[in-house]
Design an enzyme around this catalytic site. Structure first.
Site, mmCIF file in Angstrom:
data_model
loop_
_atom_site.group_PDB
_atom_site.id
_atom_site.type_symbol
_atom_site.label_atom_id
_atom_site.label_comp_id
_atom_site.label_asym_id
_atom_site.label_seq_id
_atom_site.Cartn_x
_atom_site.Cartn_y
_atom_site.Cartn_z
ATOM 1 N N ARG A 82 5.936 45.389 38.948
ATOM 2 C CA ARG A 82 5.007 44.277 39.200
ATOM 3 C C ARG A 82 3.899 44.234 38.130
ATOM 4 O O ARG A 82 3.247 43.205 37.947
ATOM 5 C CB ARG A 82 4.426 44.364 40.615
ATOM 6 C CG ARG A 82 3.464 43.253 40.955
ATOM 7 C CD ARG A 82 3.406 42.913 42.438
ATOM 8 N NE ARG A 82 3.251 44.060 43.317
ATOM 9 C CZ ARG A 82 2.142 44.787 43.431
ATOM 10 N NH1 ARG A 82 1.083 44.497 42.706
ATOM 11 N NH2 ARG A 82 2.087 45.805 44.262
ATOM 12 N N TYR A 135 2.020 17.050 33.356
ATOM 13 C CA TYR A 135 3.080 17.586 34.200
ATOM 14 C C TYR A 135 2.619 17.560 35.657
ATOM 15 O O TYR A 135 1.696 18.271 36.065
ATOM 16 C CB TYR A 135 3.468 18.998 33.766
ATOM 17 C CG TYR A 135 4.626 19.506 34.573
ATOM 18 C CD1 TYR A 135 5.906 19.017 34.348
ATOM 19 C CD2 TYR A 135 4.448 20.433 35.575
ATOM 20 C CE1 TYR A 135 6.977 19.442 35.112
ATOM 21 C CE2 TYR A 135 5.510 20.872 36.341
ATOM 22 C CZ TYR A 135 6.766 20.377 36.106
ATOM 23 O OH TYR A 135 7.816 20.802 36.872
ATOM 24 N N ASP A 208 -1.101 23.822 27.531
ATOM 25 C CA ASP A 208 0.308 23.830 27.922
ATOM 26 C C ASP A 208 1.111 23.351 26.716
ATOM 27 O O ASP A 208 1.058 22.182 26.345
ATOM 28 C CB ASP A 208 0.503 22.911 29.140
ATOM 29 C CG ASP A 208 1.942 22.920 29.672
ATOM 30 O OD1 ASP A 208 2.861 23.293 28.914
ATOM 31 O OD2 ASP A 208 2.128 22.537 30.845
ATOM 32 N N LYS A 233 12.045 26.013 30.154
ATOM 33 C CA LYS A 233 12.419 24.861 29.332
ATOM 34 C C LYS A 233 12.946 25.334 27.974
ATOM 35 O O LYS A 233 13.868 26.119 27.934
ATOM 36 C CB LYS A 233 11.210 23.925 29.218
ATOM 37 C CG LYS A 233 10.532 23.631 30.566
ATOM 38 C CD LYS A 233 11.390 22.828 31.517
ATOM 39 C CE LYS A 233 10.804 22.706 32.927
ATOM 40 N NZ LYS A 233 9.426 22.217 33.001
#
Ligand SMILES: *Cc1c(COP(=O)(O)O)cnc(C)c1O
Length: 416
Positions: A82, A135, A208, A233
């Protein structure tokens, strides 16, 4: 910065110094430095990722969730997945190198990466500013977080160069969010100007960069503090793994808080997703080049079609953001693989065109090797600000003439 959360021991990953001199213990240790390598080399060699134990030129997937300590009860490598995992580290090293950043951190998705920035850096009573359009799912999540945790999320119209300055000036601000070019209208924001405005206000600038990839646009070099990608993506590029990533210009206290947020929230990908991402990254430079060339050819071909009202692509000279786009993008490599068209005939025609294509697959998402077409308004829902006549095209690496012929036949067959 206005909020600070001490980094707890359990969320602190071993530092670079911790690993230094113990290369043999680090299964994917780079053979040599990757500094100064061109992006295509960094990608193809996956940042020299190797299996130090066997010499395998493809590193293994590190599925272990926990790691043994030595005779002095000191950590040998990572502690717990983690916090850190060698399969994350291999992909993080390549992406940090491509963005020119100090460090990167993988997340479970782009949404998780974006959310971590807001959650770590905007305190209750604080404020972040975001674009009006971009987005959709991430902007909606920022608004939700703001309502739930009690911080303001103010919006600026990215089409108006002065709107960002006005929105920042309206009050104290912790975080400025930029998405450029923005999905799905491909509005362009001047990153260097946004950095000046954010820093003058004492805020962090996060960009972004999903649409452009670091091959075409490197926000850190333009003054941004953090870069975010949906690695689902183009970075992965094969529509088969979900991940997000953040890259920082400096491994500073702001970054420590963002990293701690990842570990606290458990917002990490599976090691196999990280491994798939590293594999996808190997061909990133080739894919971005081909898909961008295809997208430009398609944009130019569709401009003259009688069924098309407008083509929205930053690579076209008539795009309102073209000049800024040229200035902040490495246009020698292309203008990106994403464009939208507005069709005559509204929502009905748009949905019919998306169903009439034979190569373009009617599906959501972007950045894969296969071309996709999407009626964005349907996906975003009834409150969507996206024009109903808009079709978003994610252009893949197929033959450009085949792609053009496919859209032309779909437009011709649906002519009223
Ligand atoms: C897809 C996308 C996201 C969200 O990423 P996921 O990996 O789907 O969670 C954020 N920003 C942009 C620009 C995207 O295209």
């Amino acid at each position: 910065m206005t909020c600070s959360e001490p980094r707890s021991e359990t969320t602190t990953e071993p530092s670079a110094e911790h690993f230094a001199g113990r290369g043999g213990d680090r299964p994917t240790a780079p053979r040599t430095s990757t500094a100064g390598l061109a992006p295509a080399t960094l990608c193809a060699q996956a940042g020299h990722a190797r299996d130090a134990a066997t010499g395998a030129v493809v590193p293994p997937v590190h599925l272990a969730t926990t790691y043994a300590r030595d005779a002095d009860y000191a950590l040998i490598g990572p502690e717990y997945t983690r916090d850190q995992n060698p399969s994350y580290a291999a992909a993080e090293r390549v992406i940090a190198g491509l963005e020119g950043g100090a460090e990167a951190a993988l997340f479970a998705s782009g949404q998780a990466a974006g959310q971590a920035v807001a959650a770590a850096l905007v305190p209750p009573g604080g404020r972040m500013v975001v674009p009006t359009l971009g987005y959709h799912a991430l902007l909606r999540q920022f608004a939700r977080l703001g309502r739930r945790y009690g911080f303001a999320v103010d919006r600026y119209d990215a089409r108006d160069p002065d709107a960002l300055a006005r929105t920042i000036a309206a009050g104290p601000v912790d975080l400025v969010w930029v998405e450029t070019p923005s999905n799905p209208l491909w509005q362009v924001v001047d990153i260097a100007r946004a950095a000046e405005l954010a820093h003058a206000a004492g805020a962090v600038l996060a960009v972004d960069n999903t649409a452009m990839t670091p091959l075409l646009q490197r926000p850190l070099a333009l003054g941004a503090d953090l870069v975010m990608h949906s690695a689902t993506k183009a970075l992965n590029g094969h529509s088969d793994a979900m991940a997000g990533v953040l890259v920082t210009g400096q491994a500073d206290e702001t970054w420590a808080r963002v990293r701690a947020e990842r570990a606290q929230a458990g917002a990490v990908p599976g090691p196999f997703e990280a491994w798939l991402l590293l594999r996808g990254l190997r061909t990133l430079a080739l894919r971005v080049g081909q898909a961008s060339a295809n997208a430009l050819a398609l944009a130019e071909a569709l401009m003259g079609h009688p069924g098309v009202e407008a083509v929205l692509y930053p690579g076209l000279a008539d795009h309102p953001g073209h000049a800024v786009h040229r200035a902040q993008t490495d246009i020698r490599r292309g203008h990106g693989s994403l464009l939208s068209i507005l069709v005559h005939g509204g929502a009905t025609r748009a949905r019919r065109v998306a169903s009439a294509t034979r190569l373009f697959i009617p599906a959501t998402s972007i950045g894969g090797v296969e071309s996709l077409i999407e009626h964005r308004h349907t996906i975003e829902g009834p409150d969507s600000p996206t024009p109903e006549s808009l079709l978003r095209l994610s252009v893949g690496i197929e033959d450009a003439d085949d792609l053009i012929a496919d859209l032309v036949q779909a437009l011709d067959r649906t002519a009223p």
